[in-house]
Design an enzyme around this catalytic site. Structure first.
Site, short mmCIF file in Angstrom:
data_model
loop_
_atom_site.label_atom_id
_atom_site.label_comp_id
_atom_site.label_asym_id
_atom_site.label_seq_id
_atom_site.Cartn_x
_atom_site.Cartn_y
_atom_site.Cartn_z
N ARG A 1 -14.26 22.79 2.69
CA ARG A 1 -13.17 23.37 3.48
C ARG A 1 -12.28 24.28 2.66
NH1 ARG A 1 -12.76 18.70 2.77
NH2 ARG A 1 -10.56 18.59 2.27
N ASP B 1 0.69 22.93 -6.63
CA ASP B 1 -0.11 21.77 -6.21
C ASP B 1 -0.42 20.99 -7.47
OD1 ASP B 1 -2.25 20.01 -5.30
OD2 ASP B 1 -2.37 21.30 -3.54
N CYS C 1 -1.29 -12.20 9.01
CA CYS C 1 -2.15 -13.35 9.31
C CYS C 1 -3.42 -12.91 10.02
CB CYS C 1 -1.39 -14.36 10.16
SG CYS C 1 -0.99 -13.78 11.83
N LYS D 1 -6.02 22.98 -8.72
CA LYS D 1 -6.19 23.70 -7.47
C LYS D 1 -5.35 24.98 -7.43
CE LYS D 1 -7.52 20.02 -4.26
NZ LYS D 1 -7.17 19.30 -3.01
N ASP E 1 -0.11 17.44 2.76
CA ASP E 1 -0.95 16.41 3.37
C ASP E 1 -0.24 15.08 3.53
OD1 ASP E 1 -0.75 15.58 0.77
OD2 ASP E 1 -2.90 15.54 0.36
N ASN E 2 1.11 15.07 3.44
CA ASN E 2 1.82 13.81 3.66
C ASN E 2 3.22 14.09 4.20
OD1 ASN E 2 3.97 13.36 1.26
ND2 ASN E 2 2.18 14.47 0.47
N ALA F 1 -6.88 22.80 1.68
CA ALA F 1 -7.56 23.58 2.71
C ALA F 1 -6.62 24.58 3.38
CB ALA F 1 -8.18 22.64 3.74
#
EC number: 6.2.1.45
Length: 1077
Positions: free
Chosen positions: A536, A525, A653, A549, A597-598, A499
């Site tokens: 988007r 990419d 847990c 992309k 994006d990371n 985007a």
């Protein structure tokens, strides 16, 4: 989508919820004036003139139903922001956009992607070469065509579910009545007040928006009617807390568990539920609170006569609607009220721009045009008009009319710049969504913005602004031809084509970046296009699904500007691709633009930019929020200099035995899905492919994890092996019994409801919730749906076809009834992990090696009974395919578990958001973010700006909030008469020996006691044997000791040196590059 890491140092507003265009006058090729004042030519007539053209894309087969269903695959990221109700309101809204230059088309793009019912494009004028600086749908072939007609086809491609039509004649009042929202770009105040008066008094009111971009200045006005209700003022989910106690006093005091800080504020309304003892609080009545602390608050209520609190209870914020009383433009111009501030260093700027835009409007009215770029005479005339208006303001008169600022406004007033259009297009697009739905707080009512810091620092001669019969003439009229040449010759690396990447490529193409003979834009990419991207990532179409992309985006960007020199790659940027993005690649770059994006990839690119001293323009979005960070060599800190705290993870847990919210249930559900359907089948295949090597690896590990993995493989091939679809149904039914009945019964047996801890406190105290086992029923649709999804996926792992009857409730219910479910007997010696710090659920002390040998013997017997070619299918979780049953199973797992623990259940879409870790995303905030970044691009490529000229931005369109601040400078380390920052790298040439390197550092007053390369130690002063290396070349030590493989193009090796000064104090020094050739 592109999530951001919010940097706390750029947030100036305490109210932040997070820590961390048009041309009214144009020129011909020779510079002579062509009158196109008020290019949309708006007039409110009682009838349509004979020259009016109406064209609807319905003629091209677009059937837009009033009862249109939400395409969740397409809009999933947007649904995560807006929700279904807002989307339904959008689908019922008709929007008019008048003025189809750069700003108008950006607004249209964003609301078409959002998915309104219809968008009508209005413009009476034709495309000119000047328009190509800011409008991405126009090409040279469109020059001379009506702007609306030239826009409609490409805009319709963005979303075929939206009816896009055109109007090319004068508008009438009757036509305005067809719309819920009207947006006017490039319209005089006189005509705007006339139109807004009609819209304001209309029943129901028609939301009116006036937006303008003039060079590096922009204005926005909103009038949504006399009484507009905002249903959600901030876009955040209602906050909640788990109650620990409630006092019997006046006023009542409520404390909550310290599991998570309360997000309430004084004056909030809250409701209570599940409270035991003080049941009076469970009446559902909203109650006001005060004295909010991190884990407590006070009720504005007397609880002294209520029942005594025993246990339990949830307190949840009640979000209240807000009614806004908008003033019509006619009144608001005289009494604008409070302005929405964007830059806290320009606190007095909005009132001045309010005056300046009125002065510019009067100049246009008097001269029939806007000021010429570079014309001192026009600039002075504008100043005189502003002074005259200011004198008539009485008590509201400004003390100073900034003539320098007005001069900048005059020079750029005829230009629509793409970054400004992109930024305002995002903001205005979001205001349209607010007007249609009541979702988020509108701008109330004026918003002004400028970015004069983007202008070149050196004064420009008037000849710099002269038109060149170029598509960049509008931009040249603001920045001059010299900076335009720098833009065209820039070598840019855009990392990511999602985007943000699509918006950046569009912006850069329109700006002319990398469009010169020396310029080049590289985009990379490694992802392919999916359907969910289309809402988007606007350069992609449905026929591009499955394609790379970067390739599709590059082709589309070249279609916007054929001169763009662009190279598309499909490589991930990381250490593994340094042969692709090598030293030469980085050294030849002018600037890097992140569209990632990371965080891991961001940090790597940041490290490369620091190493090669390249500017990095960083940005990210999260729903309606966005941030930008400028990383400029030697001027600012780098991206990695500040980190957000890690997200809090629920203890193992809690997730496995004591969940108390749906997130815990979904985390467990996805873990079980991956274990059952992906990891275990993959382990089975690994064993069957090479049993000897597999068992060798298991014995080498020899731990509880290896034992448990082998146990699951044996179970899958032995007692749980499926040979028919009925076997898969049996497996699914028994899984239900194990998960939602037997395990809960065992937990309740081990820890009964009245159990106590070693200190005598109730074991089942908040936030723990005492569970109840489920009784399977074939008449319960959720039970049957779980069995259906689980059995179909189990069959897929074994390659068993799914019969059609298994997809029907009746057929499946009949088959389930044939399953024999063994009675459950609780284990008296069962061990259940309750330690929140535990990282594994295996607690039993056993001889792992012996168990592994026993399991291997079973596996050998299993393998002998299998066909040699037998393999299972490992199913990888795919959240965006609604037909694959993945989310059906995960939602079923989570909701049945939630039912066990009396936790509110969620629908499949909400489950997908959480379990699929979907990042909420909308087109508006993405467009806005890239506009902000590209305004900084001008500064970077000009090359002479100081740190105080740059801006980091945090914005939240939901509030709305804009917070711009100067970037933080890099940390400076000083030693004797030297200083350095993270941007410095020391270089030693001549292929030195280790001794020569130590002597070189000694000359700087530094005593090196440790030298490392990668993860290997080349030298440590404490190790006597390392002194034998003194006469060896550093590069040879790197090769022999550290095992460094130097590619053919590399001429140096980097070492990290730990040093002390003469006082034995550690000194952090830069990375040292030792050149050997």
């Amino acid at each position: 989508m592109e999530p951001f890491v919010v940097k706390e140092n750029i947030i100036a507003s305490a109210s932040s919820p997070m820590k961390k265009r048009r041309i009214d006058h144009t020129e011909s090729a020779d510079g002579s004036a062509i009158n196109a004042s008020n290019s949309s030519s708006i007039g409110l007539n009682n009838s349509i003139g004979g020259n009016d053209t109406v064209m609807s894309m319905a003629e091209f087969g677009n059937d837009n139903s009033n009862n249109q269903e939400i395409d969740e695959d397409l809009h999933s990221r947007q649904l995560a922001v807006y929700g279904r109700e807002t989307m339904r309101k959008l689908f019922a809204s008709n929007v008019l956009i008048s003025g189809m230059q750069g700003l108008g088309v950006e607004i249209a793009k964003n609301i078409i992607l959002a998915g309104v019912k219809s968008v009508t494009l209005h413009d009476e004028n034709v495309v000119e070469l000047w328009d190509l600086s800011s409008n991405f749908v126009f090409t040279e072939e469109d020059i001379g065509k009506n702007r609306a007609l030239a826009s409609v086809h490409k805009l319709q491609e963005l979303n075929n579910a939206v009816a896009v039509s055109t109007l090319t004649g004068k508008l009438t009042k009757e036509q305005l009545s067809d719309f819920q929202v009207v947006v006017f770009v490039d319209i005089s105040f006189e005509k705007a007040t006339e139109i807004d008066d009609y819209c304001h008094s209309h029943q129901p009111p028609i939301a009116f928006i006036k937006a303008d971009v003039r060079g590096l200045f922009g204005s926005l006005f909103c009038d949504f009617g006399p009484h507009f209700t905002v249903l959600d003022v901030d876009g955040e989910e209602p906050h909640s807390g788990i109650i620990a106690s409630v006092s019997n006093e006046n006023p009542g005091f409520v404390s909550c568990v310290d599991d998570e800080r309360l997000e309430f504020e004084d004056g909030n309304l809250v409701v209570f539920s599940e409270v035991e003892g003080m049941t009076e609080l469970n009446d559902g009545k909203p109650r006001k609170i005060k004295n909010v602390k991190p884990f407590s608050f006070t009720l504005e209520e007397d609880t002294s006569s209520y029942g005594q609190y025993m246990k339990g209870g949830i307190v949840t914020q009640v979000k209240q609607p807000k009614v806004l009383n908008f003033k019509p433009l006619r009144e608001a111009l005289k009494d604008p009220g409070d302005f929405l501030l964007s830059d806290f260093s320009k606190f007095d700027r909005p009132p001045l721009l309010h005056l300046a835009f009125q002065a510019l409007d009067r100049f246009s009215s008097q001269a029939g045009r806007f000021p010429f770029a570079g014309s001192e005479e026009d600039a002075q005339k504008l100043v005189e008009i502003a002074v005259d208006i200011n004198e008539g303001l009485g008590d509201a008169r400004l003390e100073d009319v900034n003539s320098k600022l007005l001069r900048h406004l005059a020079f750029g007033s005829r230009a629509v710049l793409n970054p400004m259009a992109a930024m305002f297009g995002g903001i205005v697009g979001q205001e349209v969504v607010k007007a249609c739905s009541g979702k988020f707080h509108p701008i109330f009512q004026f918003f002004y913005f400028d970015s004069v810091e983007s202008l070149p620092k050196e004064p420009l001669d008037a000849s710099e602004f002269r038109p060149q019969n170029s598509r960049y003439d509008a931009q040249i009229s603001v920045f001059g031809s010299t900076l335009q040449k720098k833009l065209e010759d820039a070598r840019v690396f855009v990392v990511g084509a999602g985007a943000l990447g699509c918006e950046f490529l569009k912006n850069l193409a329109l700006m002319g970046v990398s469009c010169g003979t020396q310029g080049k834009l590289t985009v990379t990419d490694d992802d392919v296009i999916e359907k969910s991207n289309l809402s988007r990532q606007f350069l992609f179409r449905d026929w591009n699904i499955g394609q790379a992309k970067s390739t599709v985006a590059a082709t589309a960007a070249a279609g916007i500007n054929s001169r763009l020199n662009i190279d598309a790659l499909q490589n991930r940027v990381g250490p593994e691709t340094e042969n692709v993005f090598d030293d030469s690649f980085w050294e030849n770059l002018t600037v890097v633009v992140n569209a990632l994006d990371n965080v891991t990839a961001r940090l790597y690119v940041d490290s490369r930019c620091v190493y090669f001293q390249k500017p990095l323009l960083e940005s990210g979005t999260l729903g309606a929020k966005c941030n930008t960070q400028m990383v400029i060599p030697h001027l600012t800190e780098n991206y990695g200099a500040s980190r957000d705290p890690p997200e809090k993870q629920a203890p193992m847990c809690t997730v496995h035995s004591f969940p108390h919210n749906i997130d815990h249930c979904l985390t467990w559900a996805r873990s079980e899905f991956e274990g059952l359907l992906e990891k275990t089948p993959a382990e089975v295949n690994a064993y069957l492919s090479d049993p000897v090597e597999y068992m060798k690896a298991m014995r080498t590990a020899g731990d509880a994890q290896a034992r448990d993995t082998l146990g699951r493989v044996v179970e899958c091939l032995e007692k749980e092996k499926c040979n028919s679809f009925q076997d898969c149904i049996t497996w699914a039914r028994l899984r239900f019994e194990d998960y939602f009945a037997n395990r809960v019964k065992q937990l309740c047996y081990t820890f009964p409801e009245d159990a106590a801890t070693s200190t005598g406190a109730p074991f089942w105290s908040a936030p723990k919730r005492f569970p109840r086992p489920l009784q399977f029923s074939s008449t319960d649709l959720s039970h049957i749906n779980f069995v259906m999804a689980a059995s179909i996926l189990r069959a897929e792992t074994f390659g068993i076809p799914t019969p059609e009857w298994a997809k029907t409730r009746a057929g499946l219910a009949e088959a389930v009834e044939r399953v024999i479910v063994p009675d459950f007997e609780p284990k008296k010696d069962a061990t259940i992990v309750t330690d929140e710090k535990a990282t594994t659920l295996s607690t039993a002390s056993v001889d792992d090696a012996a168990v592994i040998d026993e399991l291997n013997a079973k596996l050998v017997r299993c393998r002998m009974s299998l066909q040699p070619e037998f393999r299972m299918k490992a199913i990888q979780f795919e959240k965006d395919d609604d037909t694959n049953y993945h989310m059906d199973m995960i939602a079923g797992l989570a909701n049945m578990r939630a039912r066990n623990y009396s936790v509110p259940e969620v629908d499949k879409l909400k489950a997908k958001f959480i379990a699929g870790r979907i990042i909420p995303a909308i087109a508006t905030s993405t467009a806005m973010a890239t506009g902000f970044v590209c305004l900084e691009m001008y500064k970077v490529l000009d090359g002479s700006h100081k740190v105080e000229d740059y801006r980091n931005t945090f914005a939240n369109l939901a509030l709305p909030l804009f917070s711009m601040a100067e970037p933080v400078p890099p940390k400076v380390v000083k030693h004797q008469d030297q200083s350095w920052t993270v941007w410095d790298r020391w270089v030693m040439r001549g292929n030195p020996t280790l001794r020569e390197l130590l002597d070189w550092l000694k000359e700087k007053g530094l005593n090196a006691y440790s030298i490392s390369c990668g993860s290997s130690l080349l030298y440590n002063s404490m190790f006597s044997r390392h002194k034998e290396r003194m006469n060896r070349r550093v590069v040879d030590l790197a090769r022999d000791v550290a095992g460094v493989e130097l590619p053919a193009y590399r001429r140096h090796v980097d070492v990290v040196v730990a040093c002390e000064d003469d006082n034995d104090a550690d000194v952090d020094i830069p990375l040292v590059s030792v050149y050997f050739a």
